[in-house]
Design a protein around this motif. Sequence first.
Motif, PDB file in Angstrom:
ATOM      1  N   ASN A  89     123.294  52.271   4.999  1.00  0.00           N
ATOM      2  CA  ASN A  89     122.365  53.568   5.309  1.00  0.00           C
ATOM      3  C   ASN A  89     121.897  54.240   4.083  1.00  0.00           C
ATOM      4  O   ASN A  89     122.408  54.144   2.982  1.00  0.00           O
ATOM      5  CB  ASN A  89     123.096  54.191   6.161  1.00  0.00           C
ATOM      6  CG  ASN A  89     124.624  54.394   5.777  1.00  0.00           C
ATOM      7  OD1 ASN A  89     125.233  53.785   5.128  1.00  0.00           O
ATOM      8  ND2 ASN A  89     125.188  55.633   6.145  1.00  0.00           N
ATOM      9  N   GLY A  90     121.028  55.010   4.366  1.00  0.00           N
ATOM     10  CA  GLY A  90     120.449  55.833   3.226  1.00  0.00           C
ATOM     11  C   GLY A  90     121.224  56.933   2.542  1.00  0.00           C
ATOM     12  O   GLY A  90     121.847  57.519   3.335  1.00  0.00           O
ATOM     13  N   PHE A  91     121.117  56.961   1.241  1.00  0.00           N
ATOM     14  CA  PHE A  91     121.990  57.933   0.403  1.00  0.00           C
ATOM     15  C   PHE A  91     121.143  58.551  -0.607  1.00  0.00           C
ATOM     16  O   PHE A  91     121.540  59.575  -1.065  1.00  0.00           O
ATOM     17  CB  PHE A  91     123.213  57.413  -0.118  1.00  0.00           C
ATOM     18  CG  PHE A  91     124.392  57.306   0.658  1.00  0.00           C
ATOM     19  CD1 PHE A  91     125.507  58.161   0.726  1.00  0.00           C
ATOM     20  CD2 PHE A  91     124.530  56.410   1.540  1.00  0.00           C
ATOM     21  CE1 PHE A  91     126.499  58.079   1.330  1.00  0.00           C
ATOM     22  CE2 PHE A  91     125.570  56.133   2.631  1.00  0.00           C
ATOM     23  CZ  PHE A  91     126.717  57.237   2.231  1.00  0.00           C
ATOM     24  N   ALA A  92     119.889  58.281  -0.652  1.00  0.00           N
ATOM     25  CA  ALA A  92     118.985  58.630  -1.749  1.00  0.00           C
ATOM     26  C   ALA A  92     118.622  60.190  -1.331  1.00  0.00           C
ATOM     27  O   ALA A  92     118.535  60.988  -2.455  1.00  0.00           O
ATOM     28  CB  ALA A  92     117.719  57.808  -1.847  1.00  0.00           C
ATOM     29  N   LYS A  93     118.559  60.376  -0.086  1.00  0.00           N
ATOM     30  CA  LYS A  93     118.122  61.848   0.192  1.00  0.00           C
ATOM     31  C   LYS A  93     119.373  62.551   0.753  1.00  0.00           C
ATOM     32  O   LYS A  93     119.073  63.743   1.334  1.00  0.00           O
ATOM     33  CB  LYS A  93     117.010  61.840   1.312  1.00  0.00           C
ATOM     34  CG  LYS A  93     115.601  61.079   0.728  1.00  0.00           C
ATOM     35  CD  LYS A  93     114.692  61.115   1.655  1.00  0.00           C
ATOM     36  CE  LYS A  93     113.584  60.225   1.333  1.00  0.00           C
ATOM     37  NZ  LYS A  93     112.182  60.448   2.243  1.00  0.00           N
ATOM     38  N   LEU A  94     120.522  62.265   0.398  1.00  0.00           N
ATOM     39  CA  LEU A  94     121.662  63.098   0.929  1.00  0.00           C
ATOM     40  C   LEU A  94     121.672  64.367   0.378  1.00  0.00           C
ATOM     41  O   LEU A  94     121.877  64.613  -0.879  1.00  0.00           O
ATOM     42  CB  LEU A  94     122.969  62.442   0.809  1.00  0.00           C
ATOM     43  CG  LEU A  94     124.090  62.977   1.218  1.00  0.00           C
ATOM     44  CD1 LEU A  94     124.111  63.099   2.778  1.00  0.00           C
ATOM     45  CD2 LEU A  94     125.371  62.360   0.481  1.00  0.00           C
TER      46      LEU A  94
END
Length: 976
Positions: free
Chosen positions: A666-671
């Motif tokens: 899942n995505g973590f770039a924009k956390l």
Amino acid sequence: MTAFKRLTTGGRIDRSRTLSFTFDGQRLFGQPGDTLASALLANGKVLVGRSFKYHRPRGFLSAGIEEPNGLFTVGEGNRAEPNLPGTMVPLAEGLVAKSQNAWPSLSFDMMAVNSLASPILGAGFYYKTFIGPFKKSWMFYEPFIRKAAGMGKADTAADAARYDVEYGFCDVLVVGSGPAGLAAALTAARAGAKVMLAEQDMELGGSLLAESSEALERWRSDTIAELQSMPKVTLLTRATAQGIYDGNQVTVAQHVPQGQLLRVMRAKSIIHAAGALERPLVFTNNDRPGVMLSSAVRSYLNRFALAPAERAVLVTNNDAAYATAFALAEAGVAVTIAEERMSPASDLLAQAAALGIAIFPNAGIADTIGTTQLRAVRLKGRHSVTIDCDVLAVSGGWNPAVHLSSHGGIKPKYDSSIAAFVPGGFAETQFGAGGCIGHFGWLASVRDGEAAGKGALAACGISKAPKAIEQPGIREDRSYGIAMPRDPFDVTVPGKAFVDFQHDVTAKDIKVAHEEGFQSVEHLKRYTTLGMATDQGKTSNVNAIAMMAGLRGIGPEAAGTTTFRPPFSPLTVGALAGRSVGHHFRPVRRSPLHDWHAKNGCTFIEAGLWMRAWYYEWAGSSPEAAYVREMELVRKGVGIADVSTLGKIDVQGPDAAEFLNRLYVNGFAKLPVGKARYGVMLNDDGIVLDDGTTSRISETQFYMTTTTAQAGEVMSWLEYLLQCHWTDLKVHVASLTDEWGGMAVSGPDSRKALELAFPRVDVSNEGLPYMGVKDISFGGTTVRLMRLSFSGELAYEVHCPANHAIALWEHILQAAAPLGIRPYGLEALASLRIEKGHVAGLELDHRNSLDDLGLGKMAAKEKPFIGKELRLREDMQAPDRWSLVGLELLEPGKKLRGGSILFSATDEIKGHGRGYITSVTWSTELNTFIALGLYKGGLKHEGEEIIAAFPLKNEQVRLKIVSPHFIDKEGTRLHA
């Protein structure tokens, strides 16, 4: 008939004292300086063992580490050690030795009947014999084969010996203390180098110990005395260099009082001075007790003052063996030489004539005569005569000890001038000297050692010029003078002509291996078991290679050698383990809160390497009772649990977000900063590796938590990816698992508990929302608050540096005491997560996909991540894969057990079923047993009745497949 006599003078034994020992229950006597082998020979014990396969009578072949026949169990009870060569065991008062591989006794061995079956017990017989006649015949044969296998018998009691491992460093490590090794060590030491010399014998000197020359003995003793006076020199005896590894690491196994010490040394330079091993000749019945290597006979004579009683026959193809003949004649033994060469050197002939030695040129041995000991030999060639003798000394040449130089992968090369293999080279900063590089003369060895010592000094960066080494006062070395014998190529020798004495491999076996296609030396070794015994072919390999090369019509250099691997000689498992046994086998890891738990009624449980808090005395005296009360505490009030064992990894760098985005599905770039996210990572093959939460502390810093079980593997995986695949990313990772402690504060009153503990910190929904992260200052340190829940209740994790963990834990307990807060343990913690349906180590078994665990919707569709492509392959998306389900008990009077096999209600209860139960608990919410499991087809069978079978207790119970989320499916509680 074979017999030895103890001479009244000479040798290196101490005649002023007597030592008593027992052999097979008989009390015998020897002298200090004896080995077990020499003491047995002095007591008339010529028959000392039985061969492995045919149980033929065997006596000592050698006087050193290469001994294949004289193996003993030394010691009694839990101090007994099997398979020790008697040639390497120093005689000691009260020593107890037992022969091996014979029943009921050494002199009358019932298993000698195997010799009658020898026509069917040749090379590879086990591959051909034990495959039929029925499909499961092997199951019948196996117990009998295992019972017959092996030489000695290990005691099953705990070993009483003490084993230690020591790590050390030196400038120069010298292997071997013969003339080359002593010269090398002294050269390096005189220049100020830190030197360690390792000698496998009980006394320094190597081959010099077997000589009677006063000049050589004076040189040896003077050299050793000077080395002993130097503070930077360490001289080790009974210390065998067992292996050489990358970075000049050497393992040296040393026998010490009460046990063994394994030294792991790092040396700037290594000098190989391990000498050479004499090889036997191959002829009919060359294994009778009384047939010995020429060098062994000379060693027993000059070192142990043991001479054949009356007559010795010597057979040789080289000049070196004449020194044995001359020494025997000077000791009053009648000597006959069977010379395989047509014309030996004239000076040798002249000296032999002066000593009354009869020489039969162009001869050899046709056969030996005797049963349990040698009585006579029959020559072959023009002089086909029979000669009575006590000993037959054989010399087929010398094999340089190339083992250690080959451990790094450098193959030996064949040197036709000595008819043997020599090192194919040395690793950088390593040097060879003396017999191990094929230089067999005394003076040549000393010169080699000095040159190697100077080379080692240069490799160490030591520029001081050492004082020159004084040469022994002896005449110049003579040439080796070996002729390649006929016999090693002659595989048609009648009768049993042994190549490998310990494993009973004959010349005929090599011929059979060739005929059946096992012609590579590596295949030959495995098909015949040649060179696979405790001596690892030290006396057999070169003869076998020459024979196979002859059959193939190639030279030994083309045939090559087998692969040499550590250890050089048999090494006990105890020596390798050292103190790493029992609870010390692996490090015991303890939470920073361990001492508090121990003082406050906690019962611990081993969880991997960790000692974890299992349950607490306040809740009950048994885990069955305690964990239920602890669960009720969390469901109705507030509890606190130690979660310090979770993996904790600091991820920092300008590319940290990109790194995590590639790692997790899942995505973590924009956390956002100040937020945490639950993530799952996959292996390359699409299988789930681990799950956990990662929090963003700043734009360039993340705080990752992993499961306890996978913490080390995940850390290694991150380092591997950064060092090998994504070298362009500017990211650093550091493990904080031991640096930080953690505690979970869980339950409906958990917010109130933190408000009491940290009254100035806003932990409201607005101040610390679900999956929010906040660093605060408390007690002079940083405390990290994370609103996370794996219990299904409103919960927080509180992390801090480990040395502040107890103070913080006690502070929360004291501050929240009005709420009834108490600690809860691992059993309750695991049960709470089962009720909520969170997967953990028991479900993450390295066989599951995301979809198997009901987590498929987490996977991002647009971004790339590790395992993305392979998780979508057909087999991974099959609808009948074993997938996560919840299980409810339908029979209240029965019990669920973890590991139970799951079957459909209509299935025959047989085989592996359709899945299994992974986790079981009593649900305080549902008032029944519940479980998580993996079932074929997963939740498409929801509502169906199935059977759980536990064959170990012959139990079966009815279950219903339900959602794995047993409580609060909407998440109302954790968002409270």
